[in-house]
Design an enzyme around this catalytic site. Structure first.
Site, mmCIF file in Angstrom:
data_model
loop_
_atom_site.group_PDB
_atom_site.id
_atom_site.type_symbol
_atom_site.label_atom_id
_atom_site.label_comp_id
_atom_site.label_asym_id
_atom_site.label_seq_id
_atom_site.Cartn_x
_atom_site.Cartn_y
_atom_site.Cartn_z
ATOM 1 N N TYR A 126 0.820 -1.217 0.000
ATOM 2 C CA TYR A 126 0.000 0.000 0.000
ATOM 3 C C TYR A 126 0.855 1.269 0.000
ATOM 4 O O TYR A 126 0.341 2.353 0.201
ATOM 5 C CB TYR A 126 -0.941 0.002 1.212
ATOM 6 C CG TYR A 126 -2.193 -0.811 0.977
ATOM 7 C CD1 TYR A 126 -2.143 -1.994 0.264
ATOM 8 C CD2 TYR A 126 -3.420 -0.403 1.466
ATOM 9 C CE1 TYR A 126 -3.273 -2.755 0.039
ATOM 10 C CE2 TYR A 126 -4.564 -1.151 1.259
ATOM 11 C CZ TYR A 126 -4.481 -2.330 0.537
ATOM 12 O OH TYR A 126 -5.605 -3.071 0.331
ATOM 13 N N LYS A 178 2.449 -15.119 3.378
ATOM 14 C CA LYS A 178 2.534 -15.849 2.112
ATOM 15 C C LYS A 178 4.016 -16.026 1.808
ATOM 16 O O LYS A 178 4.503 -15.730 0.705
ATOM 17 C CB LYS A 178 1.799 -15.046 1.014
ATOM 18 C CG LYS A 178 1.655 -15.727 -0.306
ATOM 19 C CD LYS A 178 0.575 -16.797 -0.342
ATOM 20 C CE LYS A 178 0.576 -17.524 -1.669
ATOM 21 N NZ LYS A 178 -0.354 -18.660 -1.708
ATOM 22 N N ASP A 214 -4.008 -17.850 1.963
ATOM 23 C CA ASP A 214 -5.105 -18.485 1.221
ATOM 24 C C ASP A 214 -5.786 -19.566 2.061
ATOM 25 O O ASP A 214 -7.022 -19.667 2.090
ATOM 26 C CB ASP A 214 -4.635 -19.020 -0.150
ATOM 27 C CG ASP A 214 -3.231 -19.599 -0.130
ATOM 28 O OD1 ASP A 214 -2.541 -19.452 0.898
ATOM 29 O OD2 ASP A 214 -2.810 -20.197 -1.144
ATOM 30 N N ASP A 238 -6.347 -6.101 4.979
ATOM 31 C CA ASP A 238 -7.481 -5.378 4.408
ATOM 32 C C ASP A 238 -8.527 -6.376 3.907
ATOM 33 O O ASP A 238 -9.721 -6.258 4.185
ATOM 34 C CB ASP A 238 -6.963 -4.504 3.249
ATOM 35 C CG ASP A 238 -7.948 -3.417 2.876
ATOM 36 O OD1 ASP A 238 -8.961 -3.245 3.588
ATOM 37 O OD2 ASP A 238 -7.712 -2.726 1.869
#
Ligand code: NAI
Length: 345
Positions: A126, A178, A214, A238
């Site tokens: 971001y 991740k 995930d 988010d």
């Protein structure tokens, strides 16, 4: 006992912002919350009235009060404006975004949800380091983005999450990452979590678990009760916090706090909902719950508890609900019912 007045900045915001802020102020007045509001503009309202989505007067006000309640802000499309929300987080180094999700209405798809997403709020993908590469006649032939996570940034959000979990009696912190694919960008987050857990001696005080984002999304849908506090990087946080809002009846029920060393800004997780703006259809509960977090933050926990109890009673005893929860109350009617609950509590 007289309670000291507390200066605070109020940003009504765009779209449904002014409607839910009015509702929240009416309830805070009934609670006799001692805030001295300095009302300021931002977002689309800032562009229209001051030519800037984040006018200097608004920043100066927050610099002075170090405390704000804000409605949702729209980032005008075109004109090259950066998101006012992102700028506010950077300006005041609001590195922790706290998004609790608690079931308030029983009998829905999920019962007894009680978990908190702690999202890193400044770094990651971001940061806005992105650009297009033109090729041939296509100015947007390639889109590129660079994410940045620093050891120090990971450390402070992870430490915040562990300390928050311990202080609020929670049992487990799940580190969401991740690192199998983004080995540097989110690998550093996981690595820092492992180091910090040992270095700070959190073992014995709170459990730590690790999960790939995930798999986390799937497990949140299949069995959300296995989670307690989730801590993760900006983009994953988010997305997951909206998922978690869905477990408790939607965005109208999800509050958020942006906390930094020098300021704290409280808001709903949802946006300005232009599709229902100006129609008195908005559910003000998310912003009211954010106001309860703000009361906790300034150590007025008895008022925060009264507010949460009144929200619960209005929804579940009086059965007064806005349209997003299957009810027929307008924003104002819901607020009125809540005010009388607060007064009679
Ligand atoms: P949104 O959250 O405004 O709306 C998504 C859906 O949820 C819409 O159908 C809306 O009607 C509904 N909804 C949202 N809040 C509700 C409430 N309190 N009561 C009942 N229904 C509600 O998301 P969207 O449409 O993607 O974004 C609209 C604008 O808001 C954009 O300009 C976006 O940038 C901005 N935004 C601002 C945020 C902030 O200031 N923190 C956060 C998210 C979006």
């Amino acid at each position: 006992m007289t309670i000291a007045r507390i200066p605070a900045t109020l940003i009504p915001g765009d779209g449904i912002g002014p409607e839910i802020v009015d509702a929240t102020l009416a309830v805070l007045d009934a609670l006799e919350a001692p805030f001295d509001w300095d009302t300021q503009i931002a977002g689309l309202a800032g562009v229209k009235e001051a030519g800037d989505p984040l006018p200097k007067a608004t920043l100066d006000s927050i610099r002075r009060t170090r405390l704000a309640l804000k409605g949702p802000l729209e980032t005008p499309s075109g004109g090259g404006y950066r998101s006012s929300n992102v700028r506010l987080r950077e300006e005041f180094q609001l590195y922790a975004n706290l998004r609790p999700a608690l079931t308030l209405i029983p009998g829905k798809r999920y019962e007894n949800i009680n978990l908190v997403v702690v999202r890193e709020n400044i770094e990651g993908l971001y940061m806005g380091y992105e650009h297009f590469i033109p090729i041939g006649g296509d100015p947007h032939a390639v889109g590129m983005s660079t994410g940045i996570n620093t050891r120090q940034g990971c450390r402070r959000i992870l430490e915040y999450a562990f300390e928050f979990a311990i202080a609020t009696g929670r049992k487990k912190v799940t580190v969401v990452h991740k690192a199998n694919i983004m080995k540097a960008l989110t690998g550093i987050f996981l690595e820092t979590a492992r180091d910090l857990y040992i270095e700070k001696g959190y073992h014995g005080k709170v459990q730590m678990s690790e999960i790939i984002v995930d798999a986390c999304a799937m497990k949140l849908v299949l069995d959300p009760w296995q989670f307690d506090v989730l801590v993760t990087t900006n983009l994953f946080g988010d997305i997951l916090s909206d998922l978690v809002a869905g477990l408790i009846g939607g965005l109208g029920m999800a509050p958020g706090a942006n906390i930094g060393a020098d300021a704290a800004i409280f808001e709903a997780v949802h946006g300005s909902a232009p599709d229902i703006a100006g129609q008195q259809k908005a559910n003000p509960t998310a912003l009211l719950l954010a106001a309860a977090m703000m009361l906790d933050h300034v150590k007025l926990t008895d008022k925060a508890t009264r507010l949460r109890r009144a929200i619960n009673d209005t929804l579940n005893v009086d059965n007064i609900r806005t349209g997003d929860l299957g009810g027929s109350a307008s924003t104002g009617e819901f607020a009125k019912a809540l005010v009388s609950r607060v007064r009679n509590a």
